[in-house]
Every structure is written in C-alpha cells, then in structure tokens.
Design a protein around this motif. Sequence first.
Motif, PDB file in Angstrom:
ATOM      1  N   TYR A  50       0.834  -1.208   0.000  1.00  0.00           N
ATOM      2  CA  TYR A  50       0.000   0.000   0.000  1.00  0.00           C
ATOM      3  C   TYR A  50       0.865   1.253   0.000  1.00  0.00           C
ATOM      4  CZ  TYR A  50      -3.812  -3.182   1.339  1.00  0.00           C
ATOM      5  OH  TYR A  50      -4.723  -4.200   1.392  1.00  0.00           O
ATOM      6  N   LEU A  51       1.923   1.261   0.798  1.00  0.00           N
ATOM      7  CA  LEU A  51       2.810   2.431   0.827  1.00  0.00           C
ATOM      8  C   LEU A  51       3.467   2.650  -0.527  1.00  0.00           C
ATOM      9  CD1 LEU A  51       4.446   2.002   4.356  1.00  0.00           C
ATOM     10  CD2 LEU A  51       2.817   3.773   3.651  1.00  0.00           C
ATOM     11  N   GLU A  52       3.897   1.561  -1.173  1.00  0.00           N
ATOM     12  CA  GLU A  52       4.481   1.686  -2.509  1.00  0.00           C
ATOM     13  C   GLU A  52       3.483   2.319  -3.480  1.00  0.00           C
ATOM     14  OE1 GLU A  52       5.412  -2.416  -3.159  1.00  0.00           O
ATOM     15  OE2 GLU A  52       7.434  -2.226  -2.351  1.00  0.00           O
ATOM     16  N   LEU A  53       2.239   1.879  -3.385  1.00  0.00           N
ATOM     17  CA  LEU A  53       1.198   2.442  -4.245  1.00  0.00           C
ATOM     18  C   LEU A  53       1.004   3.926  -3.950  1.00  0.00           C
ATOM     19  CD1 LEU A  53      -1.163   2.181  -6.283  1.00  0.00           C
ATOM     20  CD2 LEU A  53      -2.616   1.681  -4.303  1.00  0.00           C
ATOM     21  N   PHE A  54       0.905   4.286  -2.669  1.00  0.00           N
ATOM     22  CA  PHE A  54       0.675   5.686  -2.319  1.00  0.00           C
ATOM     23  C   PHE A  54       1.817   6.578  -2.798  1.00  0.00           C
ATOM     24  CE2 PHE A  54      -2.090   4.241   1.472  1.00  0.00           C
ATOM     25  CZ  PHE A  54      -3.180   4.126   0.643  1.00  0.00           C
ATOM     26  N   ILE A  55       3.048   6.123  -2.677  1.00  0.00           N
ATOM     27  CA  ILE A  55       4.187   6.911  -3.163  1.00  0.00           C
ATOM     28  C   ILE A  55       4.029   7.174  -4.659  1.00  0.00           C
ATOM     29  CG2 ILE A  55       6.676   6.849  -3.632  1.00  0.00           C
ATOM     30  CD1 ILE A  55       6.888   5.193  -0.947  1.00  0.00           C
ATOM     31  N   ARG A 101      10.647  -3.268  -3.519  1.00  0.00           N
ATOM     32  CA  ARG A 101      10.525  -3.238  -2.064  1.00  0.00           C
ATOM     33  C   ARG A 101      11.784  -2.700  -1.380  1.00  0.00           C
ATOM     34  NH1 ARG A 101       5.952  -5.011  -0.985  1.00  0.00           N
ATOM     35  NH2 ARG A 101       4.976  -6.623  -2.162  1.00  0.00           N
ATOM     36  N   VAL A 102      11.528  -1.859  -0.403  1.00  0.00           N
ATOM     37  CA  VAL A 102      12.579  -1.394   0.497  1.00  0.00           C
ATOM     38  C   VAL A 102      12.032  -1.561   1.912  1.00  0.00           C
ATOM     39  CG1 VAL A 102      13.603   0.216  -1.149  1.00  0.00           C
ATOM     40  CG2 VAL A 102      11.793   1.016   0.350  1.00  0.00           C
ATOM     41  N   HIS A 103      12.814  -1.230   2.885  1.00  0.00           N
ATOM     42  CA  HIS A 103      12.424  -1.402   4.283  1.00  0.00           C
ATOM     43  C   HIS A 103      11.142  -0.628   4.599  1.00  0.00           C
ATOM     44  CE1 HIS A 103      12.741  -1.037   8.672  1.00  0.00           C
ATOM     45  NE2 HIS A 103      13.362  -2.199   8.583  1.00  0.00           N
ATOM     46  N   PHE A 104      10.294  -1.212   5.437  1.00  0.00           N
ATOM     47  CA  PHE A 104       8.991  -0.635   5.772  1.00  0.00           C
ATOM     48  C   PHE A 104       9.112   0.805   6.269  1.00  0.00           C
ATOM     49  CE2 PHE A 104       5.620   0.177   8.937  1.00  0.00           C
ATOM     50  CZ  PHE A 104       4.531   0.103   8.101  1.00  0.00           C
ATOM     51  N   LEU A 107       9.846   3.143   3.575  1.00  0.00           N
ATOM     52  CA  LEU A 107       8.638   3.377   2.777  1.00  0.00           C
ATOM     53  C   LEU A 107       7.697   4.353   3.471  1.00  0.00           C
ATOM     54  CD1 LEU A 107       7.719  -0.142   1.382  1.00  0.00           C
ATOM     55  CD2 LEU A 107       8.281   1.891   0.056  1.00  0.00           C
ATOM     56  N   GLN A 108       7.533   4.200   4.783  1.00  0.00           N
ATOM     57  CA  GLN A 108       6.677   5.125   5.528  1.00  0.00           C
ATOM     58  C   GLN A 108       7.172   6.554   5.355  1.00  0.00           C
ATOM     59  OE1 GLN A 108       6.754   3.524   9.583  1.00  0.00           O
ATOM     60  NE2 GLN A 108       4.532   3.450   9.482  1.00  0.00           N
ATOM     61  N   SER A 109       8.455   6.750   5.527  1.00  0.00           N
ATOM     62  CA  SER A 109       9.034   8.084   5.412  1.00  0.00           C
ATOM     63  C   SER A 109       8.877   8.633   3.991  1.00  0.00           C
ATOM     64  CB  SER A 109      10.514   8.028   5.803  1.00  0.00           C
ATOM     65  OG  SER A 109      11.115   9.282   5.641  1.00  0.00           O
ATOM     66  N   LYS A 110       9.141   7.775   3.006  1.00  0.00           N
ATOM     67  CA  LYS A 110       9.029   8.216   1.610  1.00  0.00           C
ATOM     68  C   LYS A 110       7.577   8.530   1.245  1.00  0.00           C
ATOM     69  CE  LYS A 110      10.778   7.314  -2.931  1.00  0.00           C
ATOM     70  NZ  LYS A 110      11.646   6.551  -3.779  1.00  0.00           N
ATOM     71  N   ALA A 111       6.639   7.721   1.739  1.00  0.00           N
ATOM     72  CA  ALA A 111       5.216   7.982   1.476  1.00  0.00           C
ATOM     73  C   ALA A 111       4.805   9.314   2.097  1.00  0.00           C
ATOM     74  CB  ALA A 111       4.352   6.840   2.019  1.00  0.00           C
TER      75      ALA A 111
END
Length: 152
Positions: A50-55, A101-104, A107-111
Amino acid sequence: MASRVFTIPFNLRSTAEAANLAFPPADTGIREFLLQDVGKMSSANRQCRYLELFIAVFTEVEEAVKTLPKQMSIADLASAWRDYMEANWDTLYSHLKVESRVHFFALQSKAKDSMERMLQTLDNCVQKPSNPHPVKTVLYFDEAHCLVEGRT
C-alpha cells in the motif's frame, strides 16, 4: 464531495463486473497490484504494498496537478481535478511507477514525504491556500471488499 474536496479515487471493481459498462471504470492495474500474491503476504508486506502504491500515486497526482491552471481556492482546484479525472480516468494510473521493495520504515518516510510534496503542490496551485487544518485531500477505494475477502 469531489467538487469541493480534492479527491483521489480508486475503483477496485473486478474486470468481470466492469464488463457491465459501470461508472466509474475499474482501475484494473491498481486492483491487480494490490491483490498480487496477497494470500501469501504477511500483514507487514501488504502494508508495504500500500505504501508503494501511495508513493507512486502521490507522485503521479502531483505531476498531473502541475498541468492544471492556477485556481482561486482549493475547492476550485478540487473541481478542476474532478473534471481532469473524468477526462483522464483511464490513463492517469496507467503511468504509475511502483518501486521495488525497500524497508517498511523507509517506505513510511518516503510515502509521507511524497504526500507532503503533493499537498504543497496543491497549495501552490491556488491563489488562496487553505488554512492548515481543513481536509486537503481524500483517497477513497470503491469496491474495496476484494482487499479483505476470505479473511477473518
């Protein structure tokens, strides 16, 4: 609502249901991405998906919004975006580039960063930016029951 609040819609209707010429059209690429291997994924991996999608979505929306004329208010921008979405629904999400994929926590920070950039772009596209507390944007998933089917 979409004519007053900047809205990023997704329709996760299945391809079989989409054959009925229902509106809005199904976002089959988004649906396939979210459901790919979902039964084999841990909750943490689904959250990463989901985070990947949001980014990717926030980046794509930010670029699309930059092409719109400057508006008087966020409500005017929301209305212009809704018109843009109606004309470009079938192509907007087709350009998404989802990263590997990268670390969760990365991903949170990037999103968060990509969302903040998109929100800043929204403010830059209006002559009277909104005050800091109202809802600036809404993401909604129509026909999202497919994301939880078969789970207890």
